[in-house]
Design a protein around this motif. Structure first.
Motif, PDB file in Angstrom:
ATOM      1  N   LEU A  40       0.760  -0.961  -0.026  1.00 38.78           N
ATOM      2  CA  LEU A  40       0.094  -0.099   0.032  1.00 38.78           C
ATOM      3  C   LEU A  40       0.790   1.131  -0.083  1.00 38.78           C
ATOM      4  N   GLY A  41       1.839   1.349   0.829  1.00 40.62           N
ATOM      5  CA  GLY A  41       2.734   2.226   0.804  1.00 40.62           C
ATOM      6  C   GLY A  41       3.450   2.804  -0.426  1.00 40.62           C
ATOM      7  N   ALA A  42       3.918   1.602  -1.073  1.00 42.15           N
ATOM      8  CA  ALA A  42       4.725   1.804  -2.207  1.00 42.15           C
ATOM      9  C   ALA A  42       3.677   2.177  -3.354  1.00 42.15           C
ATOM     10  N   GLU A  43       2.294   1.585  -3.296  1.00 40.60           N
ATOM     11  CA  GLU A  43       1.474   2.414  -4.260  1.00 40.60           C
ATOM     12  C   GLU A  43       0.885   3.578  -4.134  1.00 40.60           C
ATOM     13  N   LEU A  44       0.921   4.106  -2.760  1.00 41.03           N
ATOM     14  CA  LEU A  44       0.593   5.529  -2.547  1.00 41.03           C
ATOM     15  C   LEU A  44       1.695   6.508  -2.944  1.00 41.03           C
ATOM     16  N   ARG A  45       2.761   6.120  -2.634  1.00 35.44           N
ATOM     17  CA  ARG A  45       4.044   6.813  -3.037  1.00 35.44           C
ATOM     18  C   ARG A  45       4.034   7.046  -4.611  1.00 35.44           C
ATOM     19  N   GLN A  46       3.924   6.051  -5.223  1.00 38.78           N
ATOM     20  CA  GLN A  46       3.834   6.083  -6.650  1.00 38.78           C
ATOM     21  C   GLN A  46       2.756   7.298  -7.043  1.00 38.78           C
ATOM     22  N   LEU A  47       1.634   6.876  -6.542  1.00 37.73           N
ATOM     23  CA  LEU A  47       0.407   8.011  -7.009  1.00 37.73           C
ATOM     24  C   LEU A  47       0.744   9.339  -6.724  1.00 37.73           C
ATOM     25  N   ARG A  48       1.346   9.727  -5.639  1.00 38.66           N
ATOM     26  CA  ARG A  48       1.723  10.901  -5.221  1.00 38.66           C
ATOM     27  C   ARG A  48       2.756  11.435  -6.101  1.00 38.66           C
ATOM     28  N   ARG A  49       3.862  10.784  -6.375  1.00 34.87           N
ATOM     29  CA  ARG A  49       4.662  11.200  -7.372  1.00 34.87           C
ATOM     30  C   ARG A  49       4.322  11.419  -8.784  1.00 34.87           C
ATOM     31  N   ARG A  50       3.244  10.513  -9.253  1.00 36.56           N
ATOM     32  CA  ARG A  50       2.430  10.684 -10.350  1.00 36.56           C
ATOM     33  C   ARG A  50       1.727  12.219 -10.496  1.00 36.56           C
ATOM     34  N   GLU A  51       1.278  12.525  -9.419  1.00 35.98           N
ATOM     35  CA  GLU A  51       0.787  14.061  -9.209  1.00 35.98           C
ATOM     36  C   GLU A  51       1.768  15.148  -9.102  1.00 35.98           C
ATOM     37  N   THR A  52       2.927  14.635  -9.085  1.00 36.96           N
ATOM     38  CA  THR A  52       3.871  15.629  -8.732  1.00 36.96           C
ATOM     39  C   THR A  52       3.762  16.642  -7.372  1.00 36.96           C
ATOM     40  N   LEU A  53       3.317  15.736  -6.514  1.00 38.59           N
ATOM     41  CA  LEU A  53       3.146  16.556  -5.234  1.00 38.59           C
ATOM     42  C   LEU A  53       4.235  16.177  -4.066  1.00 38.59           C
ATOM     43  N   THR A  54       4.610  16.942  -3.218  1.00 36.52           N
ATOM     44  CA  THR A  54       5.685  16.659  -2.036  1.00 36.52           C
ATOM     45  C   THR A  54       4.740  16.120  -0.815  1.00 36.52           C
ATOM     46  N   LEU A  55       5.331  15.636   0.034  1.00 36.66           N
ATOM     47  CA  LEU A  55       4.785  15.113   1.344  1.00 36.66           C
ATOM     48  C   LEU A  55       4.060  16.341   1.635  1.00 36.66           C
ATOM     49  N   GLU A  56       4.976  17.495   1.991  1.00 35.70           N
ATOM     50  CA  GLU A  56       4.374  18.619   2.470  1.00 35.70           C
ATOM     51  C   GLU A  56       3.175  19.019   1.785  1.00 35.70           C
ATOM     52  N   GLN A  57       3.197  19.130   0.577  1.00 35.51           N
ATOM     53  CA  GLN A  57       1.920  19.746  -0.229  1.00 35.51           C
ATOM     54  C   GLN A  57       0.776  18.879   0.214  1.00 35.51           C
ATOM     55  N   VAL A  58       0.748  17.369   0.059  1.00 39.38           N
ATOM     56  CA  VAL A  58      -0.383  16.610   0.554  1.00 39.38           C
ATOM     57  C   VAL A  58      -0.892  16.883   1.855  1.00 39.38           C
ATOM     58  N   CYS A  59       0.120  17.162   2.799  1.00 36.97           N
ATOM     59  CA  CYS A  59      -0.255  17.228   4.272  1.00 36.97           C
ATOM     60  C   CYS A  59      -0.827  18.776   4.525  1.00 36.97           C
ATOM     61  N   GLU A  60      -0.538  19.518   3.567  1.00 32.45           N
ATOM     62  CA  GLU A  60      -0.977  20.901   4.054  1.00 32.45           C
ATOM     63  C   GLU A  60      -2.453  20.715   3.248  1.00 32.45           C
ATOM     64  N   ARG A  61      -2.827  19.836   2.144  1.00 28.45           N
ATOM     65  CA  ARG A  61      -4.104  19.936   1.924  1.00 28.45           C
ATOM     66  C   ARG A  61      -5.100  19.291   2.609  1.00 28.45           C
ATOM     67  N   LEU A  62      -4.468  18.057   3.373  1.00 33.20           N
ATOM     68  CA  LEU A  62      -5.436  17.587   4.046  1.00 33.20           C
ATOM     69  C   LEU A  62      -5.382  18.071   5.698  1.00 33.20           C
ATOM     70  N   GLY A  63      -4.408  19.025   5.804  1.00 33.12           N
ATOM     71  CA  GLY A  63      -4.520  19.379   7.374  1.00 33.12           C
ATOM     72  C   GLY A  63      -3.783  18.731   8.236  1.00 33.12           C
ATOM     73  N   TRP A  64      -2.868  17.667   7.699  1.00 35.43           N
ATOM     74  CA  TRP A  64      -2.109  16.964   8.666  1.00 35.43           C
ATOM     75  C   TRP A  64      -0.918  17.767   9.436  1.00 35.43           C
ATOM     76  N   ALA A  65      -0.612  17.679  10.476  1.00 41.02           N
ATOM     77  CA  ALA A  65      -0.042  18.405  11.299  1.00 41.02           C
ATOM     78  C   ALA A  65       1.583  18.313  10.781  1.00 41.02           C
ATOM     79  N   SER A  66       2.184  17.060  10.606  1.00 39.58           N
ATOM     80  CA  SER A  66       3.509  17.178   9.883  1.00 39.58           C
ATOM     81  C   SER A  66       3.469  15.874   8.862  1.00 39.58           C
ATOM     82  N   THR A  67       4.638  15.951   8.065  1.00 43.66           N
ATOM     83  CA  THR A  67       4.649  14.853   7.085  1.00 43.66           C
ATOM     84  C   THR A  67       4.920  13.242   7.520  1.00 43.66           C
ATOM     85  N   SER A  68       5.370  13.292   8.842  1.00 42.29           N
ATOM     86  CA  SER A  68       5.884  12.136   9.421  1.00 42.29           C
ATOM     87  C   SER A  68       4.588  10.933   9.520  1.00 42.29           C
TER      88      SER A  68
END
Length: 284
Positions: A14-42
């Motif tokens: 699951l982690g590998a698939e989600l990482r591929q999807l994020r990279r497909r959308e050219t999003l950084t960890l920070e950008q995804v977490c900001e959109r979702l309102g998550w406190a940190s990228t950890s």
């Protein structure tokens, strides 16, 4: 009855698939977490590395951000549920240490297991009395080891070889592992009888490595190779160390250990000869 899935392997996939999807959308960890309102990228980092049990709601949010189409979305939801599941027999794993739980989860969903042990009988093949001696020895090194809890955990793991659709299990053990050494005679004899009983099961293969067998060096570190019914689930190798075990899942690493297992199988006694040698030691 379908085979259970391995939560630890489903988390990695699951982690590998989600990482591929994020990279497909050219999003950084920070950008995804900001959109979702998550406190940190950890949190996202741990999900992508397969280091945490994912919450299905979080996975659904990620799939929305990555605009995943229905067929792929449905498949990933199934994987996410497997990755987070607490259903079935592993509800009883509550007492297990994290170390034993990792092995139990790998074994739960495995279609094939090859295990190499240079000095002792592999854990899945141990009798309770033999296991107690091994675990008690570990307690001397690490007083935090709970001998009774580890024994119960080991017994729970043994069930994988008796389930309706068990994995193909191959044990590669050296002659040293079959020596009585300092074990009480009755404990050793019971263990040898148990090995012979298990060797008679159609899905269990035990192969003995004689002293000096093979042309190459015999590994000093125990390792086990796991394959799974779904070819998309990553093949995995576990290296057993004194304190912390190592899990490998890259194709290069796994290929090397599977090649090593193949070399050991070529050097080992045939299955019937292994049974004959073990029986002769028991009768001797």
């Amino acid at each position: 009855m379908p085979l259970p899935t391995s939560p630890v392997i489903r988390r990695a996939r699951l982690g590998a698939e989600l990482r591929q999807l994020r990279r497909r959308e050219t999003l950084t960890l920070e950008q995804v977490c900001e959109r979702l309102g998550w406190a940190s990228t950890s949190k996202l980092s741990r999900i992508e590395l397969g280091q945490s049990r994912p919450d299905l709601a979080d996975v659904l949010d990620l799939l929305d951000v990555y605009q995943v189409s229905p067929p792929q979305r449905d498949a990933l939801i199934v994987i996410a549920r497997d990755a987070a599941t607490s259903r079935g027999w592993w509800k009883s794993l509550g007492e297990m240490s994290e170390r034993q739980r990792t092995y139990a989860e790998l074994e739960a969903g495995a279609a094939g297991i090859i295990e190499y042990q240079p000095a002792v009988v592999p854990g899945l093949l141990q009798t309770p009395a033999y296991a107690r001696l091994r675990i008690a020895a570990g307690h001397l090194i690490d007083p935090a080891v709970d001998v009774e809890a580890d024994l119960r955990a080991r017994a729970a793991r043994h069930a994988v070889l008796r389930r309706p659709e068990p994995p193909r299990y191959t044990a590669l053990i050296t002659e040293l592992a079959c020596e009585q050494a300092g074990d009480p005679v009755e404990v050793w004899r019971e263990q040898m009888r148990h090995l012979l009983e298990l060797a008679a099961l159609p899905h269990v293969t035990i192969r003995l490595l004689p002293v000096g067998a093979g042309r190459g060096p015999v590994p000093l570190t125990p390792f086990s190779c796991y394959s799974f019914p779904d070819p998309a689930d990553p093949r995995t190798v576990m290296l057993e160390a004194l304190t912390t075990d190592v899990r490998l899942s890259t194709a290069t690493d796994v290929d090397r250990y599977e090649q090593m297992a193949g070399c050991l199988l070529e050097a080992a006694l045939p299955e019937q000869e292994t049974v004959r040698v073990m029986a002769s030691r028991l009768d001797g």
